[in-house]
Write an enzyme that holds these catalytic residues in place. Sequence first.
Site, mmCIF file in Angstrom:
data_model
loop_
_atom_site.group_PDB
_atom_site.id
_atom_site.type_symbol
_atom_site.label_atom_id
_atom_site.label_comp_id
_atom_site.label_asym_id
_atom_site.label_seq_id
_atom_site.Cartn_x
_atom_site.Cartn_y
_atom_site.Cartn_z
ATOM 1 N N CYS A 2 42.509 -19.378 -18.074
ATOM 2 C CA CYS A 2 43.446 -18.825 -17.101
ATOM 3 C C CYS A 2 44.245 -19.938 -16.416
ATOM 4 O O CYS A 2 43.720 -21.004 -16.137
ATOM 5 C CB CYS A 2 42.768 -18.003 -16.013
ATOM 6 S SG CYS A 2 41.863 -16.586 -16.582
ATOM 7 N N ARG A 27 45.121 -24.407 -22.018
ATOM 8 C CA ARG A 27 43.839 -24.043 -21.411
ATOM 9 C C ARG A 27 43.184 -22.863 -22.118
ATOM 10 O O ARG A 27 41.985 -22.636 -21.957
ATOM 11 C CB ARG A 27 44.058 -23.657 -19.934
ATOM 12 C CG ARG A 27 44.501 -24.799 -19.063
ATOM 13 C CD ARG A 27 44.934 -24.282 -17.710
ATOM 14 N NE ARG A 27 43.803 -23.761 -16.954
ATOM 15 C CZ ARG A 27 43.171 -24.425 -16.000
ATOM 16 N NH1 ARG A 27 43.541 -25.642 -15.703
ATOM 17 N NH2 ARG A 27 42.168 -23.890 -15.353
ATOM 18 N N TRP A 74 42.750 -15.247 -19.551
ATOM 19 C CA TRP A 74 41.733 -15.303 -20.607
ATOM 20 C C TRP A 74 40.736 -14.210 -20.246
ATOM 21 O O TRP A 74 40.042 -14.313 -19.229
ATOM 22 C CB TRP A 74 41.087 -16.689 -20.624
ATOM 23 C CG TRP A 74 40.195 -16.938 -21.785
ATOM 24 C CD1 TRP A 74 40.564 -17.387 -23.023
ATOM 25 C CD2 TRP A 74 38.759 -16.815 -21.832
ATOM 26 N NE1 TRP A 74 39.465 -17.525 -23.826
ATOM 27 C CE2 TRP A 74 38.345 -17.181 -23.127
ATOM 28 C CE3 TRP A 74 37.797 -16.414 -20.912
ATOM 29 C CZ2 TRP A 74 37.010 -17.173 -23.522
ATOM 30 C CZ3 TRP A 74 36.466 -16.400 -21.296
ATOM 31 C CH2 TRP A 74 36.087 -16.781 -22.587
ATOM 32 N N ASN A 100 42.348 -16.577 -10.812
ATOM 33 C CA ASN A 100 41.434 -17.226 -11.775
ATOM 34 C C ASN A 100 40.021 -17.053 -11.245
ATOM 35 O O ASN A 100 39.798 -17.150 -10.046
ATOM 36 C CB ASN A 100 41.696 -18.731 -11.855
ATOM 37 C CG ASN A 100 42.917 -19.057 -12.672
ATOM 38 O OD1 ASN A 100 43.578 -18.168 -13.189
ATOM 39 N ND2 ASN A 100 43.221 -20.338 -12.769
ATOM 40 N N GLY A 101 39.054 -16.894 -12.156
ATOM 41 C CA GLY A 101 37.661 -16.784 -11.720
ATOM 42 C C GLY A 101 37.157 -15.362 -11.884
ATOM 43 O O GLY A 101 37.772 -14.545 -12.596
ATOM 44 N N GLU A 485 28.537 -32.782 -32.979
ATOM 45 C CA GLU A 485 29.947 -32.800 -32.608
ATOM 46 C C GLU A 485 30.836 -32.515 -33.826
ATOM 47 O O GLU A 485 31.806 -31.757 -33.739
ATOM 48 C CB GLU A 485 30.297 -34.155 -31.966
ATOM 49 C CG GLU A 485 31.767 -34.428 -31.726
ATOM 50 C CD GLU A 485 32.492 -33.357 -30.917
ATOM 51 O OE1 GLU A 485 31.842 -32.438 -30.400
ATOM 52 O OE2 GLU A 485 33.733 -33.427 -30.853
ATOM 53 N N LYS A 489 33.471 -29.417 -34.103
ATOM 54 C CA LYS A 489 34.908 -29.598 -34.368
ATOM 55 C C LYS A 489 35.346 -28.713 -35.522
ATOM 56 O O LYS A 489 36.369 -28.050 -35.477
ATOM 57 C CB LYS A 489 35.196 -31.039 -34.740
ATOM 58 C CG LYS A 489 35.709 -32.086 -33.866
ATOM 59 C CD LYS A 489 36.580 -31.881 -32.693
ATOM 60 C CE LYS A 489 36.046 -31.015 -31.615
ATOM 61 N NZ LYS A 489 35.664 -31.630 -30.379
ATOM 62 N N GLU A 492 35.215 -24.843 -34.503
ATOM 63 C CA GLU A 492 36.203 -24.330 -33.559
ATOM 64 C C GLU A 492 37.623 -24.400 -34.106
ATOM 65 O O GLU A 492 38.442 -23.551 -33.783
ATOM 66 C CB GLU A 492 36.100 -25.024 -32.195
ATOM 67 C CG GLU A 492 36.386 -26.489 -32.207
ATOM 68 C CD GLU A 492 36.240 -27.138 -30.831
ATOM 69 O OE1 GLU A 492 36.376 -26.456 -29.817
ATOM 70 O OE2 GLU A 492 35.987 -28.353 -30.790
ATOM 71 N N HIS A 508 12.378 -28.855 -43.486
ATOM 72 C CA HIS A 508 11.522 -27.896 -42.779
ATOM 73 C C HIS A 508 12.122 -26.497 -42.755
ATOM 74 O O HIS A 508 11.755 -25.680 -41.927
ATOM 75 C CB HIS A 508 11.235 -28.407 -41.359
ATOM 76 C CG HIS A 508 10.550 -29.731 -41.373
ATOM 77 N ND1 HIS A 508 9.192 -29.863 -41.539
ATOM 78 C CD2 HIS A 508 11.056 -30.982 -41.313
ATOM 79 C CE1 HIS A 508 8.883 -31.157 -41.551
ATOM 80 N NE2 HIS A 508 10.002 -31.857 -41.412
ATOM 81 N N LYS A 607 40.401 -24.124 -22.876
ATOM 82 C CA LYS A 607 40.206 -25.561 -22.697
ATOM 83 C C LYS A 607 39.224 -25.848 -21.578
ATOM 84 O O LYS A 607 38.431 -26.770 -21.644
ATOM 85 C CB LYS A 607 41.564 -26.210 -22.388
ATOM 86 C CG LYS A 607 41.516 -27.709 -22.162
ATOM 87 C CD LYS A 607 41.164 -28.442 -23.431
ATOM 88 C CE LYS A 607 41.108 -29.939 -23.283
ATOM 89 N NZ LYS A 607 40.328 -30.567 -24.378
#
Length: 612
Positions: A2, A27, A74, A100-101, A485, A489, A492, A508, A607
């Site tokens: 947002c 974002r 968002w 926002n929130g 990581e 990457k 996403e 295992h 973001k």
Amino acid sequence: MCGIIGYVGKRQALPIVLEGLTRMEYRGYDSGGVAIVGAETIQCIKAKGKVALLKEKCRLETIEGAVGIGHTRWATHGEPSERNAHPHKDCSGDIFVAHNGIIENYQALKEKLVRKGHKFVSETDTEIIAHTIEEYAKTEKDLSTAIRLALKDFHGAFGIVVLSKKHPGTLIAARFGSPLILGIGKDENIIASDATAILPLTNRVIYLNDGDMVVLSENGFEITDFKNGNGRQERKTTTIEWKSGSAELGGFPHFMLKEIFEQPQALRDTMRGRLLPDEGTVKFGGLKPFEERLRSLDSITLVGMGTAGFTCLAGEYAIEELAGIPARREVASEFAFRRSAPCKQGCLIAVSQSGETADTLNAIREAKRRGMLTLGIVNVTGSSIAREVDAGIYNHVGPETAVASTKASVSQVLLQEMFALYLARMRGLSKSEGQTIIKEMQKLPAYAEKILTSAGSIKRLAKKYKASRSFFCLGRKYNFSSALEGALKLKECSYVHVEGGNIAELKHGPISLIDKNFPSIVIAPKDSMYEKNKSSIQEIKARKGPVIAITTEGNKELEKIADTVLYIPKTLEMLTPILAFIPMQLFAYYLAVERGNDVDKPRNLAKSVTVE
Ligand code: F6R
């Protein structure tokens, strides 16, 4: 996640608000909207999807006015749709709100308002803000008083900006838990959740605190404390050093590729002024007042989410190996909900690019409850985490715009390792050992540049693996961090299934997945884990699994075993993740491009994740 913007001044608000929304696109969002106060009415335009669509809809109307607000949403409550997009208004169409929130008690408030006759049109929690203000405004003539009373009813996190037809020339904004920054211009003022939206107008800003409410007009602003009713507040004005243009593409097709290529500079900027080669140590200005406490630490907990959290897996090894302090990485969201014993000699290090990640903020608050020293490794200056921790270290890598973190992540690993060296030198690591590490750190930017010259061959590799639906990404010790990581990457950006893990775990269970269609990326530099990694690669090959190995330059041995070998320059074992991240970022980037994905704004992602 947002974006909010509000403008009041002498110019037309619409282009400024739309430009701000464009700059906050990174974002992550799914819909957007604007509301502009005109001579007679407030015009509100919304669109599902990209800001470009919103701009197109605005272009078809005549929208004039020097006060306006905008929002990119968002979705949290209610699907992404025009109906749920902000700004939201009250019954009379006088009050418009962008938020926002999350308002956690919105359901109870909504039921109360419905009983009083309010009509709701969206499924959002935000809409109750407009109606609650409307309710108080029935008895309070002064809009700021009505808003102050309304804010007291809300539980949760919010950054809001409000405009009203009856109060033209004024914007009111308030913050509790979601960031808001006030930009101070000449005959104009601007408020936004993100500094990048403010920078085209001014670099003089005030970071609002939780509990602050600000009334803005073209002539000035007044900040008051709505939480404790403390009246007028003085807040420090800060000058932002990031240039407005640093958030632009500069010839690259995507921000992600631009930021991957900025990594040599990001590594230089992370170290700038901090390495003390003669003394074999590192200095962090912000930590000076805490030196005594740092000397007597008995444990360190590193927290972050996603990429930031994975970098902590390299940090914990470095701290234990160099400084001999027990260190463990915990997922920030889990740390926040543990109620363990007080830990007054412990320290929590919160790692966050945005400095606004809600889960990481919660971990800091829990650490404070336990009496721990809290430190932050943060990129965005003035962000909530930067302000809540006892002391901080900034990455100084400039704005990171692509949703997928790249340049901030290598800087996060490097800073944790510089911090490990700083602690180690306080606790007996010799000067010459410190100098050796510093020498290797200084070579990292050049090494990163060298890796980037292999972008062309990694692009070809991405073409080769374009159709693969699943991958493993494996490593261990320092490069367990790289494995997780690298997997993130790929997931996403390219939307393929990737399992990141410790290669020792393969036998295992997970090895049963391996066949000729299930490739593995193995991070296997020539280090203390090399022989073990090599055996694991052989086990994968014995089951016909394709292997892309990342190893140290000069080590030709893996060419005989793996299908493809990518090289990183030789460096200290602890620094290898910083280099190993880079080929994997390039692979994820090119695979995403091959698959036609929206690289900079992958689906469903934001973001800055400001909700739990
Ligand atoms: C992945 C990515 C995320 C962030 C995570 C934490 O590429 O960027 O996993 O690392 O959301 O964000 P910050 O660092 O802002 O706390």
